[in-house]
Design an enzyme around this catalytic site. Structure first.
Site, PDB file in Angstrom:
ATOM      1  N   ASP A  72       0.912   3.283  -3.489  1.00 45.19           N
ATOM      2  CA  ASP A  72       0.537   5.323  -3.367  1.00 45.19           C
ATOM      3  C   ASP A  72       1.622   5.924  -3.605  1.00 45.19           C
ATOM      4  O   ASP A  72       1.554   6.884  -3.979  1.00 45.19           O
ATOM      5  CB  ASP A  72      -0.047   5.564  -1.371  1.00 45.19           C
ATOM      6  CG  ASP A  72      -1.204   4.605  -1.222  1.00 45.19           C
ATOM      7  OD1 ASP A  72      -1.380   3.487  -1.965  1.00 45.19           O
ATOM      8  OD2 ASP A  72      -1.221   4.386   0.215  1.00 45.19           O
ATOM      9  N   GLU A 102       0.703  -0.943  -0.189  1.00 42.52           N
ATOM     10  CA  GLU A 102       0.061  -0.062  -0.068  1.00 42.52           C
ATOM     11  C   GLU A 102       0.780   1.346   0.023  1.00 42.52           C
ATOM     12  O   GLU A 102       0.594   2.072  -1.290  1.00 42.52           O
ATOM     13  CB  GLU A 102      -1.014  -0.245   1.009  1.00 42.52           C
ATOM     14  CG  GLU A 102      -1.931   1.124   1.496  1.00 42.52           C
ATOM     15  CD  GLU A 102      -2.955   0.930   0.386  1.00 42.52           C
ATOM     16  OE1 GLU A 102      -2.125   2.255  -1.251  1.00 42.52           O
ATOM     17  OE2 GLU A 102      -3.834   0.136  -0.009  1.00 42.52           O
ATOM     18  N   SER A 111      -7.233   1.583  -3.895  1.00 39.27           N
ATOM     19  CA  SER A 111      -6.031   2.284  -3.155  1.00 39.27           C
ATOM     20  C   SER A 111      -5.170   2.830  -4.493  1.00 39.27           C
ATOM     21  O   SER A 111      -4.365   3.883  -4.189  1.00 39.27           O
ATOM     22  CB  SER A 111      -5.301   1.120  -2.424  1.00 39.27           C
ATOM     23  OG  SER A 111      -5.565   0.807  -1.610  1.00 39.27           O
TER      24      SER A 111
END
Length: 553
Positions: free
Chosen positions: A271, A267, A467
Protein backbone atom coordinates in the site's frame (compact mmCIF):
# COMPACT_ATOMS: atom_id res chain seq x y z
CA UNK A 1 -31.59 13.28 42.75
CA UNK A 2 -33.57 12.85 39.51
CA UNK A 3 -33.97 9.51 37.75
CA UNK A 4 -31.60 10.69 35.00
CA UNK A 5 -28.93 11.58 37.57
CA UNK A 6 -29.27 8.40 39.66
CA UNK A 7 -26.69 5.69 38.84
CA UNK A 8 -28.16 2.45 37.50
CA UNK A 9 -27.96 -0.65 39.64
CA UNK A 10 -28.37 -4.21 38.49
CA UNK A 11 -32.06 -5.10 38.33
CA UNK A 12 -33.16 -1.50 38.83
CA UNK A 13 -34.90 -1.19 35.49
CA UNK A 14 -35.88 -3.20 32.47
CA UNK A 15 -33.26 -3.82 29.83
CA UNK A 16 -33.62 -3.44 26.07
CA UNK A 17 -32.03 -5.59 23.39
CA UNK A 18 -29.70 -3.76 21.00
CA UNK A 19 -30.65 -4.99 17.55
CA UNK A 20 -28.14 -6.00 14.89
CA UNK A 21 -25.53 -7.67 17.09
CA UNK A 22 -26.28 -11.35 16.49
CA UNK A 23 -23.34 -13.29 15.05
CA UNK A 24 -23.38 -17.07 14.83
CA UNK A 25 -20.35 -18.95 16.06
CA UNK A 26 -18.00 -20.14 13.34
CA UNK A 27 -18.52 -23.68 12.00
CA UNK A 28 -16.18 -26.13 13.77
CA UNK A 29 -15.77 -23.74 16.70
CA UNK A 30 -15.48 -25.43 20.09
CA UNK A 31 -16.70 -23.65 23.22
CA UNK A 32 -13.82 -23.73 25.71
CA UNK A 33 -15.64 -22.09 28.58
CA UNK A 34 -16.10 -18.65 30.11
CA UNK A 35 -13.51 -15.91 29.95
CA UNK A 36 -11.93 -15.25 33.34
CA UNK A 37 -13.93 -12.62 35.16
CA UNK A 38 -10.90 -10.53 36.11
CA UNK A 39 -9.48 -10.40 32.58
CA UNK A 40 -9.54 -6.83 31.30
CA UNK A 41 -10.95 -5.84 27.93
CA UNK A 42 -12.45 -2.91 26.05
CA UNK A 43 -15.43 -2.28 23.81
CA UNK A 44 -16.34 0.56 21.47
CA UNK A 45 -19.79 2.08 21.96
CA UNK A 46 -21.35 3.99 19.05
CA UNK A 47 -23.75 6.73 20.14
CA UNK A 48 -26.47 8.32 18.05
CA UNK A 49 -25.39 11.49 16.33
CA UNK A 50 -26.99 14.89 16.36
CA UNK A 51 -28.98 15.90 13.28
CA UNK A 52 -28.20 12.69 11.41
CA UNK A 53 -30.78 13.43 8.73
CA UNK A 54 -29.30 16.85 8.09
CA UNK A 55 -25.86 15.35 7.52
CA UNK A 56 -27.10 12.86 4.93
CA UNK A 57 -29.06 15.63 3.20
CA UNK A 58 -25.97 17.85 3.13
CA UNK A 59 -23.93 15.10 1.48
CA UNK A 60 -26.66 14.52 -1.10
CA UNK A 61 -26.84 18.23 -1.93
CA UNK A 62 -23.08 18.54 -2.27
CA UNK A 63 -22.90 15.43 -4.46
CA UNK A 64 -25.03 17.26 -7.02
CA UNK A 65 -22.40 20.00 -7.30
CA UNK A 66 -19.15 19.83 -9.26
CA UNK A 67 -16.35 18.73 -6.88
CA UNK A 68 -14.39 21.98 -7.24
CA UNK A 69 -17.41 23.97 -6.02
CA UNK A 70 -18.44 21.84 -3.05
CA UNK A 71 -18.52 23.20 0.49
CA UNK A 72 -17.15 20.49 2.72
CA UNK A 73 -17.78 20.63 6.44
CA UNK A 74 -14.82 21.54 8.63
CA UNK A 75 -13.42 19.06 11.13
CA UNK A 76 -13.23 21.80 13.73
CA UNK A 77 -17.00 22.34 13.67
CA UNK A 78 -18.17 18.82 12.91
CA UNK A 79 -18.25 17.59 16.51
CA UNK A 80 -20.55 20.40 17.65
CA UNK A 81 -22.90 20.15 14.68
CA UNK A 82 -23.05 16.44 13.93
CA UNK A 83 -21.16 14.51 16.59
CA UNK A 84 -22.80 12.76 19.50
CA UNK A 85 -24.24 15.09 22.13
CA UNK A 86 -22.35 15.83 25.32
CA UNK A 87 -25.48 14.84 27.23
CA UNK A 88 -25.34 11.36 25.71
CA UNK A 89 -21.68 11.05 26.63
CA UNK A 90 -22.56 12.07 30.19
CA UNK A 91 -25.26 9.38 30.30
CA UNK A 92 -22.78 6.83 29.00
CA UNK A 93 -20.28 7.79 31.68
CA UNK A 94 -22.91 7.31 34.39
CA UNK A 95 -23.74 3.91 32.92
CA UNK A 96 -20.04 2.98 32.89
CA UNK A 97 -19.49 4.17 36.45
CA UNK A 98 -22.50 2.22 37.69
CA UNK A 99 -21.15 -0.99 36.18
CA UNK A 100 -17.51 -0.66 37.21
CA UNK A 101 -16.25 0.38 33.78
CA UNK A 102 -13.94 3.22 32.76
CA UNK A 103 -14.63 5.56 29.87
CA UNK A 104 -11.11 5.57 28.45
CA UNK A 105 -11.59 7.96 25.58
CA UNK A 106 -14.29 9.60 23.53
CA UNK A 107 -14.33 10.75 19.92
CA UNK A 108 -17.12 13.31 20.01
CA UNK A 109 -17.07 13.94 16.26
CA UNK A 110 -17.30 10.24 15.43
CA UNK A 111 -19.77 9.62 18.24
CA UNK A 112 -17.75 6.75 19.70
CA UNK A 113 -16.41 5.94 23.14
CA UNK A 114 -14.14 3.19 24.43
CA UNK A 115 -15.21 1.54 27.69
CA UNK A 116 -12.86 -0.81 29.53
CA UNK A 117 -12.93 -2.99 32.60
CA UNK A 118 -12.96 -6.58 33.82
CA UNK A 119 -14.93 -9.21 31.95
CA UNK A 120 -17.36 -9.63 34.84
CA UNK A 121 -18.27 -5.95 34.58
CA UNK A 122 -18.68 -6.15 30.80
CA UNK A 123 -20.93 -9.19 31.19
CA UNK A 124 -23.15 -7.34 33.67
CA UNK A 125 -23.18 -4.09 31.71
CA UNK A 126 -24.26 -5.65 28.42
CA UNK A 127 -26.12 -8.74 29.60
CA UNK A 128 -23.87 -11.27 27.86
CA UNK A 129 -21.62 -14.17 28.81
CA UNK A 130 -18.17 -13.86 27.27
CA UNK A 131 -16.60 -17.19 26.36
CA UNK A 132 -13.48 -18.59 24.67
CA UNK A 133 -13.77 -20.56 21.44
CA UNK A 134 -11.21 -22.67 19.59
CA UNK A 135 -11.31 -22.93 15.81
CA UNK A 136 -8.96 -24.42 13.18
CA UNK A 137 -8.22 -20.86 12.01
CA UNK A 138 -7.45 -19.63 15.52
CA UNK A 139 -8.99 -19.08 18.92
CA UNK A 140 -11.25 -16.15 19.64
CA UNK A 141 -13.52 -14.57 22.23
CA UNK A 142 -17.25 -14.27 21.66
CA UNK A 143 -20.41 -14.17 23.72
CA UNK A 144 -23.66 -15.94 24.46
CA UNK A 145 -26.93 -14.09 24.83
CA UNK A 146 -28.26 -10.87 23.35
CA UNK A 147 -26.55 -7.53 23.88
CA UNK A 148 -28.72 -5.47 26.22
CA UNK A 149 -28.53 -2.18 28.11
CA UNK A 150 -30.90 -0.38 30.49
CA UNK A 151 -34.00 0.62 28.53
CA UNK A 152 -33.56 4.30 29.37
CA UNK A 153 -30.28 4.56 27.46
CA UNK A 154 -30.99 2.08 24.67
CA UNK A 155 -32.22 4.77 22.21
CA UNK A 156 -28.87 6.54 22.31
CA UNK A 157 -26.70 3.45 21.65
CA UNK A 158 -26.38 2.28 18.05
CA UNK A 159 -23.68 -0.36 18.46
CA UNK A 160 -21.41 -2.10 20.94
CA UNK A 161 -18.38 -3.51 19.15
CA UNK A 162 -15.40 -5.51 20.40
CA UNK A 163 -17.24 -8.19 22.38
CA UNK A 164 -16.31 -10.63 19.62
CA UNK A 165 -12.63 -10.75 18.61
CA UNK A 166 -12.91 -12.73 15.38
CA UNK A 167 -11.11 -11.08 12.44
CA UNK A 168 -13.61 -9.23 10.26
CA UNK A 169 -11.36 -8.64 7.27
CA UNK A 170 -8.56 -10.10 5.22
CA UNK A 171 -5.94 -8.34 3.10
CA UNK A 172 -6.69 -8.41 -0.61
CA UNK A 173 -3.24 -9.08 -2.08
CA UNK A 174 -1.74 -12.09 -3.84
CA UNK A 175 1.88 -12.94 -4.49
CA UNK A 176 3.01 -13.69 -8.01
CA UNK A 177 4.48 -17.14 -8.48
CA UNK A 178 8.15 -16.73 -7.72
CA UNK A 179 10.80 -16.68 -10.41
CA UNK A 180 14.52 -17.09 -9.89
CA UNK A 181 16.70 -14.05 -10.42
CA UNK A 182 14.43 -11.27 -9.18
CA UNK A 183 12.89 -8.57 -11.36
CA UNK A 184 15.28 -9.04 -14.29
CA UNK A 185 14.41 -12.70 -14.71
CA UNK A 186 10.72 -11.90 -14.60
CA UNK A 187 11.00 -9.15 -17.17
CA UNK A 188 12.77 -11.49 -19.58
CA UNK A 189 10.10 -14.16 -19.29
CA UNK A 190 7.18 -14.20 -21.71
CA UNK A 191 4.73 -14.57 -18.83
CA UNK A 192 4.15 -13.64 -16.13
CA UNK A 193 5.39 -10.09 -16.19
CA UNK A 194 5.48 -7.20 -13.75
CA UNK A 195 5.26 -3.43 -13.69
CA UNK A 196 6.38 -0.70 -11.37
CA UNK A 197 3.66 1.66 -10.13
CA UNK A 198 5.20 4.25 -12.45
CA UNK A 199 4.59 1.95 -15.43
CA UNK A 200 0.95 1.44 -14.46
CA UNK A 201 0.40 5.15 -13.88
CA UNK A 202 1.81 5.86 -17.32
CA UNK A 203 -0.54 3.33 -18.91
CA UNK A 204 -3.49 4.95 -17.14
CA UNK A 205 -2.23 8.41 -18.11
CA UNK A 206 -1.99 9.86 -14.62
CA UNK A 207 -1.59 13.64 -14.93
CA UNK A 208 2.09 14.56 -14.93
CA UNK A 209 3.88 17.26 -12.98
CA UNK A 210 1.92 16.44 -9.83
CA UNK A 211 3.08 14.52 -6.76
CA UNK A 212 0.28 14.90 -4.22
CA UNK A 213 1.92 17.81 -2.44
CA UNK A 214 -0.27 19.28 0.29
CA UNK A 215 -2.31 16.08 0.68
CA UNK A 216 -2.38 13.46 3.40
CA UNK A 217 -3.21 9.89 2.37
CA UNK A 218 -4.44 7.67 5.19
CA UNK A 219 -3.81 3.94 4.88
CA UNK A 220 -5.78 1.55 7.09
CA UNK A 221 -3.92 -1.57 8.25
CA UNK A 222 -5.19 -4.38 10.48
CA UNK A 223 -1.90 -6.16 11.07
CA UNK A 224 1.77 -6.28 10.18
CA UNK A 225 3.98 -3.29 9.67
CA UNK A 226 6.51 -1.58 7.46
CA UNK A 227 10.28 -1.52 7.57
CA UNK A 228 11.72 1.92 6.90
CA UNK A 229 14.82 0.45 5.29
CA UNK A 230 12.67 -1.54 2.84
CA UNK A 231 10.73 1.58 1.92
CA UNK A 232 13.92 3.58 1.41
CA UNK A 233 15.37 0.79 -0.73
CA UNK A 234 12.25 0.65 -2.86
CA UNK A 235 11.82 4.35 -3.54
CA UNK A 236 15.54 4.70 -4.30
CA UNK A 237 15.25 1.89 -6.85
CA UNK A 238 12.49 3.84 -8.61
CA UNK A 239 14.36 7.11 -8.46
CA UNK A 240 11.56 8.88 -6.61
CA UNK A 241 11.92 10.75 -3.32
CA UNK A 242 10.76 8.81 -0.30
CA UNK A 243 7.52 10.26 1.06
CA UNK A 244 7.03 11.15 4.69
CA UNK A 245 5.38 8.18 6.44
CA UNK A 246 4.04 8.27 9.99
CA UNK A 247 2.33 5.49 11.90
CA UNK A 248 -0.70 6.02 14.14
CA UNK A 249 -1.56 3.53 16.87
CA UNK A 250 -5.25 2.69 17.32
CA UNK A 251 -6.61 0.51 20.15
CA UNK A 252 -3.12 -0.62 21.12
CA UNK A 253 -2.02 -1.84 17.69
CA UNK A 254 1.15 -0.42 16.18
CA UNK A 255 3.68 -0.75 13.38
CA UNK A 256 4.88 -4.32 14.03
CA UNK A 257 6.60 -5.90 11.00
CA UNK A 258 6.52 -9.69 11.18
CA UNK A 259 9.40 -10.30 8.78
CA UNK A 260 7.14 -12.47 6.60
CA UNK A 261 6.59 -10.93 3.14
CA UNK A 262 3.60 -13.19 2.47
CA UNK A 263 1.91 -12.08 5.71
CA UNK A 264 0.33 -8.74 6.56
CA UNK A 265 3.65 -6.95 5.97
CA UNK A 266 3.00 -7.62 2.29
CA UNK A 267 -0.19 -5.60 2.51
CA UNK A 268 1.26 -2.74 4.49
CA UNK A 269 4.34 -2.18 2.34
CA UNK A 270 2.44 -2.77 -0.92
CA UNK A 271 0.00 0.00 0.00
CA UNK A 272 2.70 2.47 0.99
CA UNK A 273 4.95 1.70 -1.97
CA UNK A 274 2.28 1.87 -4.68
CA UNK A 275 0.74 5.11 -3.43
CA UNK A 276 4.06 6.57 -2.31
CA UNK A 277 5.71 6.02 -5.67
CA UNK A 278 2.97 8.03 -7.38
CA UNK A 279 2.34 10.72 -4.77
CA UNK A 280 5.70 11.16 -3.03
CA UNK A 281 4.86 14.75 -2.18
CA UNK A 282 1.97 13.67 0.03
CA UNK A 283 2.23 12.78 3.69
CA UNK A 284 1.27 9.18 4.49
CA UNK A 285 -0.44 8.30 7.76
CA UNK A 286 -0.70 4.56 8.40
CA UNK A 287 -3.36 3.75 10.99
CA UNK A 288 -2.71 0.39 12.66
CA UNK A 289 -5.62 -1.28 14.48
CA UNK A 290 -6.63 -4.77 15.64
CA UNK A 291 -8.48 -6.89 13.09
CA UNK A 292 -11.83 -6.79 14.90
CA UNK A 293 -15.06 -4.93 14.24
CA UNK A 294 -14.14 -2.41 16.94
CA UNK A 295 -10.57 -2.04 15.69
CA UNK A 296 -11.58 -1.52 12.06
CA UNK A 297 -14.20 1.08 12.99
CA UNK A 298 -11.84 2.89 15.35
CA UNK A 299 -9.14 3.03 12.65
CA UNK A 300 -11.60 4.54 10.17
CA UNK A 301 -13.01 7.11 12.59
CA UNK A 302 -9.57 8.04 13.90
CA UNK A 303 -8.36 8.72 10.35
CA UNK A 304 -11.44 10.54 9.11
CA UNK A 305 -11.68 12.80 12.16
CA UNK A 306 -7.93 13.25 12.72
CA UNK A 307 -7.63 16.96 13.60
CA UNK A 308 -3.86 17.01 13.13
CA UNK A 309 -3.03 14.98 10.03
CA UNK A 310 -6.37 15.73 8.31
CA UNK A 311 -6.30 13.08 5.56
CA UNK A 312 -8.00 14.02 2.30
CA UNK A 313 -7.84 10.44 0.96
CA UNK A 314 -8.27 7.10 2.74
CA UNK A 315 -7.06 3.82 1.18
CA UNK A 316 -8.42 0.50 2.49
CA UNK A 317 -7.15 -2.84 1.19
CA UNK A 318 -8.85 -5.03 3.80
CA UNK A 319 -12.39 -6.36 3.77
CA UNK A 320 -14.70 -9.33 4.07
CA UNK A 321 -18.00 -10.59 2.63
CA UNK A 322 -20.70 -8.13 3.60
CA UNK A 323 -22.90 -10.93 4.96
CA UNK A 324 -20.18 -11.90 7.47
CA UNK A 325 -20.55 -8.61 9.34
CA UNK A 326 -23.20 -7.86 11.94
CA UNK A 327 -25.70 -5.28 10.78
CA UNK A 328 -24.70 -3.06 13.71
CA UNK A 329 -21.04 -3.07 12.63
CA UNK A 330 -21.90 -2.36 9.00
CA UNK A 331 -24.16 0.52 9.98
CA UNK A 332 -21.46 2.00 12.22
CA UNK A 333 -18.84 1.74 9.48
CA UNK A 334 -21.17 3.17 6.85
CA UNK A 335 -21.94 6.09 9.14
CA UNK A 336 -18.22 6.81 9.37
CA UNK A 337 -17.98 6.80 5.58
CA UNK A 338 -20.87 9.29 5.45
CA UNK A 339 -18.79 11.48 7.76
CA UNK A 340 -15.93 11.22 5.28
CA UNK A 341 -18.18 12.32 2.43
CA UNK A 342 -19.36 15.32 4.44
CA UNK A 343 -15.78 16.30 5.30
CA UNK A 344 -14.55 16.00 1.71
CA UNK A 345 -12.50 12.85 2.28
CA UNK A 346 -12.34 10.34 -0.58
CA UNK A 347 -12.44 6.74 0.68
CA UNK A 348 -11.29 3.94 -1.64
CA UNK A 349 -11.47 0.21 -0.89
CA UNK A 350 -10.41 -3.00 -2.60
CA UNK A 351 -13.32 -5.01 -4.01
CA UNK A 352 -11.83 -8.38 -3.08
CA UNK A 353 -9.78 -11.13 -4.72
CA UNK A 354 -12.14 -14.10 -4.59
CA UNK A 355 -14.49 -13.46 -7.48
CA UNK A 356 -18.25 -13.28 -7.44
CA UNK A 357 -18.60 -15.36 -4.26
CA UNK A 358 -16.02 -13.37 -2.28
CA UNK A 359 -14.68 -16.70 -1.06
CA UNK A 360 -17.90 -17.87 0.61
CA UNK A 361 -18.97 -21.50 0.23
CA UNK A 362 -22.73 -21.12 0.72
CA UNK A 363 -23.67 -21.28 -2.97
CA UNK A 364 -24.56 -17.58 -3.08
CA UNK A 365 -22.93 -14.51 -4.58
CA UNK A 366 -21.34 -11.95 -2.27
CA UNK A 367 -19.68 -8.55 -2.49
CA UNK A 368 -16.97 -7.31 -0.16
CA UNK A 369 -17.38 -4.73 2.57
CA UNK A 370 -16.36 -1.93 3.02
CA UNK A 371 -16.16 -1.67 -0.78
CA UNK A 372 -19.93 -2.22 -0.92
CA UNK A 373 -20.65 1.00 0.99
CA UNK A 374 -22.16 3.62 -1.34
CA UNK A 375 -19.85 6.20 0.26
CA UNK A 376 -16.75 4.21 -0.74
CA UNK A 377 -15.11 4.13 -4.17
CA UNK A 378 -14.92 0.38 -4.83
CA UNK A 379 -11.80 -0.71 -6.73
CA UNK A 380 -11.97 -3.87 -8.86
CA UNK A 381 -9.21 -5.69 -10.69
CA UNK A 382 -8.01 -6.19 -14.25
CA UNK A 383 -5.23 -7.92 -16.14
CA UNK A 384 -3.23 -5.18 -17.82
CA UNK A 385 -0.94 -5.61 -20.80
CA UNK A 386 0.92 -2.38 -21.51
CA UNK A 387 3.12 -1.54 -24.46
CA UNK A 388 4.95 1.69 -25.14
CA UNK A 389 3.44 3.25 -22.06
CA UNK A 390 -0.13 2.65 -23.17
CA UNK A 391 -2.78 -0.02 -22.68
CA UNK A 392 -2.39 -2.77 -25.27
CA UNK A 393 -5.03 -5.01 -23.71
CA UNK A 394 -7.06 -4.97 -20.51
CA UNK A 395 -9.45 -7.68 -19.39
CA UNK A 396 -11.15 -8.80 -16.19
CA UNK A 397 -8.70 -10.31 -13.72
CA UNK A 398 -9.66 -13.97 -13.33
CA UNK A 399 -7.06 -16.68 -12.76
CA UNK A 400 -9.64 -19.45 -12.42
CA UNK A 401 -10.30 -21.92 -9.59
CA UNK A 402 -6.63 -22.20 -8.61
CA UNK A 403 -6.07 -18.46 -8.46
CA UNK A 404 -7.99 -15.31 -7.72
CA UNK A 405 -10.38 -12.97 -9.47
CA UNK A 406 -11.73 -9.52 -8.92
CA UNK A 407 -14.61 -9.15 -6.52
CA UNK A 408 -17.80 -7.62 -7.79
CA UNK A 409 -21.52 -8.05 -7.98
CA UNK A 410 -24.65 -6.67 -6.36
CA UNK A 411 -25.01 -5.86 -2.68
CA UNK A 412 -27.63 -7.65 -0.62
CA UNK A 413 -27.47 -4.96 2.07
CA UNK A 414 -27.18 -1.57 0.38
CA UNK A 415 -29.93 -0.45 -2.02
CA UNK A 416 -29.19 0.80 -5.51
CA UNK A 417 -27.93 4.40 -5.15
CA UNK A 418 -29.61 7.08 -7.23
CA UNK A 419 -26.34 7.73 -9.05
CA UNK A 420 -26.27 4.12 -10.32
CA UNK A 421 -29.87 4.09 -11.56
CA UNK A 422 -28.80 4.62 -15.16
CA UNK A 423 -25.71 2.38 -15.03
CA UNK A 424 -27.66 -0.77 -15.92
CA UNK A 425 -26.71 -2.56 -12.71
CA UNK A 426 -28.28 -6.02 -13.10
CA UNK A 427 -30.39 -7.70 -10.43
CA UNK A 428 -28.53 -9.83 -7.95
CA UNK A 429 -27.74 -13.34 -9.15
CA UNK A 430 -29.00 -14.65 -5.81
CA UNK A 431 -32.51 -16.05 -5.33
CA UNK A 432 -35.01 -13.21 -5.38
CA UNK A 433 -33.00 -11.22 -7.93
CA UNK A 434 -33.10 -8.11 -5.76
CA UNK A 435 -31.61 -4.80 -6.82
CA UNK A 436 -28.72 -3.29 -4.92
CA UNK A 437 -25.55 -1.25 -4.95
CA UNK A 438 -23.34 -2.41 -7.81
CA UNK A 439 -19.67 -3.17 -7.10
CA UNK A 440 -17.07 -2.06 -8.20
CA UNK A 441 -16.98 1.55 -9.41
CA UNK A 442 -13.57 1.51 -11.13
CA UNK A 443 -10.93 -1.12 -11.81
CA UNK A 444 -7.19 -1.26 -12.30
CA UNK A 445 -4.32 -3.68 -12.74
CA UNK A 446 -4.58 -6.43 -10.11
CA UNK A 447 -3.61 -9.74 -11.70
CA UNK A 448 -0.51 -11.10 -9.92
CA UNK A 449 0.72 -12.28 -13.33
CA UNK A 450 0.91 -8.61 -14.35
CA UNK A 451 1.56 -7.40 -10.83
CA UNK A 452 3.58 -4.72 -9.12
CA UNK A 453 7.30 -4.83 -8.41
CA UNK A 454 7.70 -4.07 -4.72
CA UNK A 455 10.11 -4.67 -1.85
CA UNK A 456 8.64 -6.40 1.21
CA UNK A 457 10.77 -6.85 4.33
CA UNK A 458 13.84 -6.21 2.19
CA UNK A 459 12.89 -8.82 -0.40
CA UNK A 460 12.08 -7.94 -4.02
CA UNK A 461 8.83 -9.56 -5.09
CA UNK A 462 5.77 -9.07 -7.28
CA UNK A 463 2.30 -8.65 -5.82
CA UNK A 464 -1.17 -8.32 -7.30
CA UNK A 465 -4.71 -8.21 -6.00
CA UNK A 466 -7.25 -5.44 -5.68
CA UNK A 467 -5.20 -4.38 -2.65
CA UNK A 468 -2.92 -2.62 -5.11
CA UNK A 469 -5.75 -0.80 -6.87
CA UNK A 470 -7.02 1.15 -3.85
CA UNK A 471 -3.65 2.85 -3.14
CA UNK A 472 -3.04 3.24 -6.89
CA UNK A 473 -6.17 5.33 -7.32
CA UNK A 474 -5.69 7.00 -3.94
CA UNK A 475 -2.53 8.49 -5.42
CA UNK A 476 -4.47 9.62 -8.50
CA UNK A 477 -7.03 11.37 -6.29
CA UNK A 478 -4.20 13.05 -4.35
CA UNK A 479 -2.75 14.38 -7.61
CA UNK A 480 -6.17 15.68 -8.67
CA UNK A 481 -6.70 17.33 -5.28
CA UNK A 482 -3.32 19.02 -5.62
CA UNK A 483 -4.20 20.41 -9.03
CA UNK A 484 -7.67 21.58 -8.00
CA UNK A 485 -6.37 23.15 -4.81
CA UNK A 486 -9.09 21.43 -2.79
CA UNK A 487 -10.28 17.92 -2.04
CA UNK A 488 -12.72 16.36 -4.49
CA UNK A 489 -14.21 14.29 -1.67
CA UNK A 490 -17.12 11.97 -2.40
CA UNK A 491 -16.52 11.06 -6.04
CA UNK A 492 -18.98 8.25 -6.73
CA UNK A 493 -21.99 10.32 -7.89
CA UNK A 494 -19.75 12.46 -10.11
CA UNK A 495 -18.04 9.51 -11.80
CA UNK A 496 -21.35 8.14 -13.05
CA UNK A 497 -22.16 11.47 -14.72
CA UNK A 498 -18.91 11.77 -16.67
CA UNK A 499 -18.53 11.01 -20.39
CA UNK A 500 -17.70 7.42 -21.23
CA UNK A 501 -14.36 8.42 -22.78
CA UNK A 502 -13.02 9.33 -19.33
CA UNK A 503 -12.66 5.57 -18.77
CA UNK A 504 -11.12 2.67 -20.61
CA UNK A 505 -14.08 0.35 -21.01
CA UNK A 506 -13.25 -3.29 -20.24
CA UNK A 507 -15.54 -5.64 -22.11
CA UNK A 508 -13.90 -9.06 -21.89
CA UNK A 509 -14.02 -11.57 -19.06
CA UNK A 510 -15.99 -12.55 -15.97
CA UNK A 511 -15.29 -12.98 -12.26
CA UNK A 512 -16.53 -16.53 -11.69
CA UNK A 513 -13.89 -18.81 -10.16
CA UNK A 514 -16.22 -21.42 -8.70
CA UNK A 515 -16.90 -23.35 -11.94
CA UNK A 516 -20.48 -22.17 -11.89
CA UNK A 517 -22.54 -20.23 -14.39
CA UNK A 518 -20.64 -17.13 -15.42
CA UNK A 519 -23.27 -14.79 -14.05
CA UNK A 520 -21.35 -11.53 -13.91
CA UNK A 521 -19.76 -10.68 -17.25
CA UNK A 522 -17.84 -7.68 -18.48
CA UNK A 523 -19.52 -5.67 -21.19
CA UNK A 524 -19.95 -2.17 -22.60
CA UNK A 525 -20.44 0.47 -19.93
CA UNK A 526 -20.65 -0.38 -16.25
CA UNK A 527 -20.39 -4.06 -15.33
CA UNK A 528 -20.11 -6.01 -12.05
CA UNK A 529 -16.50 -7.01 -12.75
CA UNK A 530 -14.76 -3.74 -13.59
CA UNK A 531 -17.35 -1.05 -12.94
CA UNK A 532 -17.01 1.90 -15.29
CA UNK A 533 -13.58 0.63 -16.37
CA UNK A 534 -10.09 1.92 -15.65
CA UNK A 535 -9.79 5.71 -15.41
CA UNK A 536 -7.84 7.70 -17.95
CA UNK A 537 -6.16 10.00 -15.46
CA UNK A 538 -5.68 13.14 -17.54
CA UNK A 539 -9.26 12.99 -18.80
CA UNK A 540 -10.60 12.49 -15.30
CA UNK A 541 -8.67 15.53 -14.10
CA UNK A 542 -9.87 17.59 -17.06
CA UNK A 543 -13.47 16.59 -16.37
CA UNK A 544 -13.14 17.77 -12.76
CA UNK A 545 -11.47 21.11 -13.47
CA UNK A 546 -13.56 24.27 -12.97
CA UNK A 547 -13.38 25.00 -16.69
CA UNK A 548 -15.00 21.68 -17.55
CA UNK A 549 -18.65 21.70 -18.53
CA UNK A 550 -19.97 19.24 -16.00
CA UNK A 551 -23.37 17.61 -16.25
CA UNK A 552 -25.26 17.84 -12.97
CA UNK A 553 -26.81 14.74 -11.43
Amino acid sequence: MSDMEKPWKEGEEARAVLQGHARAQAPQAVDKGPVAGDERMAVTVVLRRQRAGELAAHVERQAAIAPHAREHLKREAFAASHGASLDDFAELRRFADAHGLALDRANVAAGTAVLSGPVDAINRAFGVELRHFDHPDGSYRSYLGEVTVPASIAPMIEAVLGLDTRPVARPHFRMQRRAEGGFEARSQAAAPTAYTPLDVAQAYQFPEGLDGQGQCIAIIELGGGYDEASLAQYFASLGVPAPQVVSVSVDGASNQPTGDPSGPDGEVELDIEVAGALAPGAKFAVYFAPNTDAGFLDAITTAIHDPTLKPSVVSISWGGPEDSWTSAAIAAMNRAFLDAAALGVTVLAAAGDSGSTDGEQDGLYHVDFPAASPYVLACGGTRLVASGGRIAQETVWNDGPDGGATGGGVSRIFPLPAWQEHANVPPSANPGASSGRGVPDLAGNADPATGYEVVIDGEATVIGGTSAVAPLFAALVARINQKLGKAVGYLNPTLYQLPADVFHDITEGNNDIANRAQIYQAGPGWDPCTGLGSPIGVRLLQALLPSASQPQP
